[in-house]
Design a protein around this motif. Structure first.
Motif, mmCIF file in Angstrom:
data_model
loop_
_atom_site.group_PDB
_atom_site.id
_atom_site.type_symbol
_atom_site.label_atom_id
_atom_site.label_comp_id
_atom_site.label_asym_id
_atom_site.label_seq_id
_atom_site.Cartn_x
_atom_site.Cartn_y
_atom_site.Cartn_z
ATOM 1 N N ALA A 144 0.844 -1.188 0.000
ATOM 2 C CA ALA A 144 0.000 0.000 0.000
ATOM 3 C C ALA A 144 0.885 1.246 0.000
ATOM 4 O O ALA A 144 2.044 1.190 0.426
ATOM 5 N N PRO A 145 0.353 2.360 -0.454
ATOM 6 C CA PRO A 145 1.148 3.599 -0.482
ATOM 7 C C PRO A 145 1.705 3.943 0.887
ATOM 8 O O PRO A 145 0.972 3.991 1.879
ATOM 9 N N GLY A 146 3.011 4.148 0.943
ATOM 10 C CA GLY A 146 3.646 4.539 2.187
ATOM 11 C C GLY A 146 3.840 3.425 3.190
ATOM 12 O O GLY A 146 4.260 3.693 4.327
ATOM 13 N N LYS A 147 3.536 2.198 2.804
ATOM 14 C CA LYS A 147 3.657 1.078 3.733
ATOM 15 C C LYS A 147 4.599 0.016 3.182
ATOM 16 O O LYS A 147 4.910 -0.007 1.997
ATOM 17 N N GLU A 148 5.026 -0.857 4.083
ATOM 18 C CA GLU A 148 5.879 -1.955 3.658
ATOM 19 C C GLU A 148 5.063 -3.024 2.946
ATOM 20 O O GLU A 148 3.859 -3.157 3.162
ATOM 21 N N ARG A 149 5.741 -3.777 2.135
ATOM 22 C CA ARG A 149 5.080 -4.874 1.451
ATOM 23 C C ARG A 149 4.694 -5.949 2.471
ATOM 24 O O ARG A 149 5.459 -6.235 3.404
ATOM 25 N N GLU A 150 3.531 -6.532 2.298
ATOM 26 C CA GLU A 150 3.046 -7.550 3.226
ATOM 27 C C GLU A 150 2.479 -8.736 2.469
ATOM 28 O O GLU A 150 1.985 -8.609 1.344
ATOM 29 N N GLY A 151 2.541 -9.886 3.090
ATOM 30 C CA GLY A 151 1.993 -11.080 2.479
ATOM 31 C C GLY A 151 0.481 -11.102 2.570
ATOM 32 O O GLY A 151 -0.109 -10.585 3.515
ATOM 33 N N VAL A 152 -0.137 -11.690 1.566
ATOM 34 C CA VAL A 152 -1.593 -11.798 1.511
ATOM 35 C C VAL A 152 -2.020 -13.254 1.655
ATOM 36 O O VAL A 152 -2.911 -13.583 2.430
ATOM 37 N N GLY A 153 -1.361 -14.111 0.911
ATOM 38 C CA GLY A 153 -1.697 -15.526 0.949
ATOM 39 C C GLY A 153 -0.911 -16.264 -0.105
ATOM 40 O O GLY A 153 -0.152 -15.651 -0.868
ATOM 41 N N CYS A 154 -1.094 -17.571 -0.152
ATOM 42 C CA CYS A 154 -0.340 -18.356 -1.121
ATOM 43 C C CYS A 154 -1.026 -19.680 -1.414
ATOM 44 O O CYS A 154 -1.952 -20.089 -0.709
ATOM 45 N N ILE A 155 -0.559 -20.316 -2.464
ATOM 46 C CA ILE A 155 -1.111 -21.598 -2.878
ATOM 47 C C ILE A 155 0.015 -22.482 -3.406
ATOM 48 O O ILE A 155 0.974 -21.985 -4.003
ATOM 49 N N SER A 156 -0.113 -23.761 -3.113
ATOM 50 C CA SER A 156 0.774 -24.746 -3.731
ATOM 51 C C SER A 156 -0.033 -25.434 -4.824
ATOM 52 O O SER A 156 -0.894 -26.286 -4.522
ATOM 53 N N PRO A 157 0.189 -25.088 -6.077
ATOM 54 C CA PRO A 157 -0.652 -25.630 -7.156
ATOM 55 C C PRO A 157 -0.620 -27.159 -7.256
ATOM 56 O O PRO A 157 -1.595 -27.761 -7.703
ATOM 57 N N SER A 158 0.460 -27.782 -6.833
ATOM 58 C CA SER A 158 0.555 -29.233 -6.989
ATOM 59 C C SER A 158 -0.462 -29.978 -6.139
ATOM 60 O O SER A 158 -0.918 -31.067 -6.521
ATOM 61 N N ASP A 159 -0.828 -29.421 -5.002
ATOM 62 C CA ASP A 159 -1.832 -30.088 -4.170
ATOM 63 C C ASP A 159 -3.012 -29.191 -3.816
ATOM 64 O O ASP A 159 -3.935 -29.621 -3.135
ATOM 65 N N GLY A 160 -2.965 -27.949 -4.264
ATOM 66 C CA GLY A 160 -4.088 -27.034 -4.048
ATOM 67 C C GLY A 160 -4.190 -26.446 -2.667
ATOM 68 O O GLY A 160 -5.139 -25.712 -2.369
ATOM 69 N N SER A 161 -3.224 -26.725 -1.826
ATOM 70 C CA SER A 161 -3.296 -26.188 -0.462
ATOM 71 C C SER A 161 -3.076 -24.681 -0.481
ATOM 72 O O SER A 161 -2.291 -24.165 -1.266
ATOM 73 N N THR A 162 -3.790 -24.000 0.388
ATOM 74 C CA THR A 162 -3.718 -22.543 0.440
ATOM 75 C C THR A 162 -3.474 -22.071 1.860
ATOM 76 O O THR A 162 -3.734 -22.784 2.836
ATOM 77 N N TYR A 163 -3.001 -20.857 1.957
ATOM 78 C CA TYR A 163 -2.828 -20.196 3.248
ATOM 79 C C TYR A 163 -3.165 -18.736 3.053
ATOM 80 O O TYR A 163 -2.717 -18.106 2.096
ATOM 81 N N TYR A 164 -3.956 -18.214 3.981
ATOM 82 C CA TYR A 164 -4.329 -16.807 3.915
ATOM 83 C C TYR A 164 -3.917 -16.129 5.213
ATOM 84 O O TYR A 164 -4.120 -16.676 6.291
ATOM 85 N N VAL A 165 -3.389 -14.924 5.105
ATOM 86 C CA VAL A 165 -3.053 -14.204 6.328
ATOM 87 C C VAL A 165 -4.347 -13.806 7.033
ATOM 88 O O VAL A 165 -5.371 -13.551 6.393
ATOM 89 N N SER A 166 -4.268 -13.736 8.329
ATOM 90 C CA SER A 166 -5.474 -13.545 9.129
ATOM 91 C C SER A 166 -6.314 -12.332 8.757
ATOM 92 O O SER A 166 -7.535 -12.438 8.666
ATOM 93 N N PRO A 167 -5.714 -11.154 8.550
ATOM 94 C CA PRO A 167 -6.554 -9.990 8.252
ATOM 95 C C PRO A 167 -7.366 -10.123 6.976
ATOM 96 O O PRO A 167 -8.357 -9.443 6.796
ATOM 97 N N MET A 168 -6.924 -10.998 6.086
ATOM 98 C CA MET A 168 -7.604 -11.125 4.798
ATOM 99 C C MET A 168 -8.554 -12.314 4.743
ATOM 100 O O MET A 168 -9.341 -12.453 3.818
#
Length: 124
Positions: free
Chosen positions: A41-65
């Protein structure tokens, strides 16, 4: 690995948007390789949102999102999608897709490939 993010734009608050990341250089179905989403975001540090491992479809989302985002992969098209619902003004940011071999750590230290970023602007 090469990544190309797309789909950003101007969206009204409360709406939804789907970003896409086209990937090449690894096998979606076989390789243990994760696609991550970050945002800055403008003026802020980069932050993680979430991710996926396409080989097995597993996902992880950061709590705020959690509850507002869905990450999915289309292995036939080598694409990963990030859908954000109920957009808020604070979701305005440049969104990046990235890749890492370690797993879904969302630790930039482990990232070995970055997409170019796509700007999402949420109007209130």
């Amino acid at each position: 690995v090469q990544l190309q993010a797309s789909g950003g734009g101007l969206v009204q608050a409360g709406g939804s948007l789907t970003l896409s990341c086209l990937a090449s250089g690894f096998n979606f179905d076989v390789d243990d390789y994760a696609i991550l989403w970050f945002r800055q975001a403008p003026g802020k540090e980069r932050e993680g949102v979430g991710c996926i491992s396409p080989s097995d479809g597993s996902t992880y989302y950061v709590s705020p999102m959690k509850g507002r985002i869905t990450i999915s992969s289309d292995n036939a098209k080598n694409m990963v999608h990030l859908r954000i619902d109920k957009l808020k003004s604070e979701d305005t940011a440049v969104y990046y897709c990235a890749g890492e071999r370690v797993g879904c750590t969302l630790n930039e230290y482990h990232v070995d490939a970055w997409g170019q970023g796509t700007l999402v602007t949420v109007s209130s």
